[in-house]
Motif scaffolding. Sequence first.
Motif: not given
Length: 411
Positions: A51-70
């Motif tokens: 499909f040509g999408s991107q995997k949600i990896d550990y680094e993205l999850i870490q950034r998600f937590e940092k940006v949202t504070g959750k």
Amino acid sequence: MAEAEVPVENKPELPIENKPAANEDDDFVDPWTVTGKSDTGIDYDKLIKRFGSQKIDYELIQRFEKVTGKKAHHFLKRGIFFSHRDLHSILTLHEAGKKFYLYTGRGPSSESMHIGHMIPFMFTKWLQDIFEVPLIIQLTDDEKVLWRDLKIDEARKMAFNNAKDIIAVGFNPENTFIFNDLDFIGQCPAFYQNMVRIQKCVTFNQVKGIFGFGESDVIGKITFPSIEAAPAFSTSFPFIFDNKVLPCLVPCAIDQDPYFRMSRDVAARLKMPKPALVHSTFLPALQGAQHKMSASDPNASIFLNDSPKQIKNKINKFAFSGGQATVEEHRMKGGNTTVDISFKYLTFFLEDDKRLAEIKYQYESGEMLTGELKREAINVITPWVQQYQQRRSKITDEMVESFFKIRPIKV
């Protein structure tokens, strides 16, 4: 919004973004059919490549937590939401204090939804709470009329009942707008106008290539993708966004991605931002991971209106087991959690990471038998469904109408 500047017949063929190429050995995934080739189910890594999408990896999850504070939702940590398009861009917007909106939907095909249908809505509710953004929910009752032997009034009734199921997740009418296509489109000229703009950007050959339509398909199927694409553009809802251009994030199951590959390809020509996406895996059918849970087979699915007895009987009788043929062999070799449906359901609905890890170890070591694992799944899913049913029982027709009312919502 700017119209197309040259006649459609003079425009070059639209380069459909990352058009998937499949062969006979690949899993089959499109918006209407999901079939895996192995006992373990869909190969999602291969699907990402196709499909040509991107995997949600550990680094993205870490950034998600940092940006949202959750803390990340367990759907993210466990790879249930596993793929994305431009989620980094959404996080960058949030960091800058800029707004976006959420859009998801449901094709009503039964009077009651099943627990698999709840996965995108549960995650959408969490995203809405985390980011404090408005949400659009589309009920594609017109799609079901076109694809199934359903009359219009039957589809509209299903949409209304499914809206009650969705509202019971906990959505708030202050920042959530729900609509069904068969009633709403005729009331909103801007929505229809965006549909036509999208239709002008995609040729018949392209829509055949994306969705696999054939010459015997009714013409309504050919135009339907523009209806599912239109909510991904904020100008379709002037009564909410006042014609302002806001980016959109679409949480959905991966089988809906073709609609949004098309949407992303036409976005630049509409002078609109490409919708971002976050994709979920499928909750498998009771009989095995090769198929997703289906509303058309009562023995393959656990429905939201099932009784505790029905849930217990379905899991005990139909849930595919990863256990061995005999107790002695199971004690010696252990069970296979990669194919066991009861364990797969626990990965979705058991939030306690520690307990899930214990169950995995006990089953794979042979300490826990298949019947005991099924009991664990029953003991998690039954109270979840019962709590949901309590909320659902309080949803009135008047509450549904408040979500459907064309009105400004909190942006």
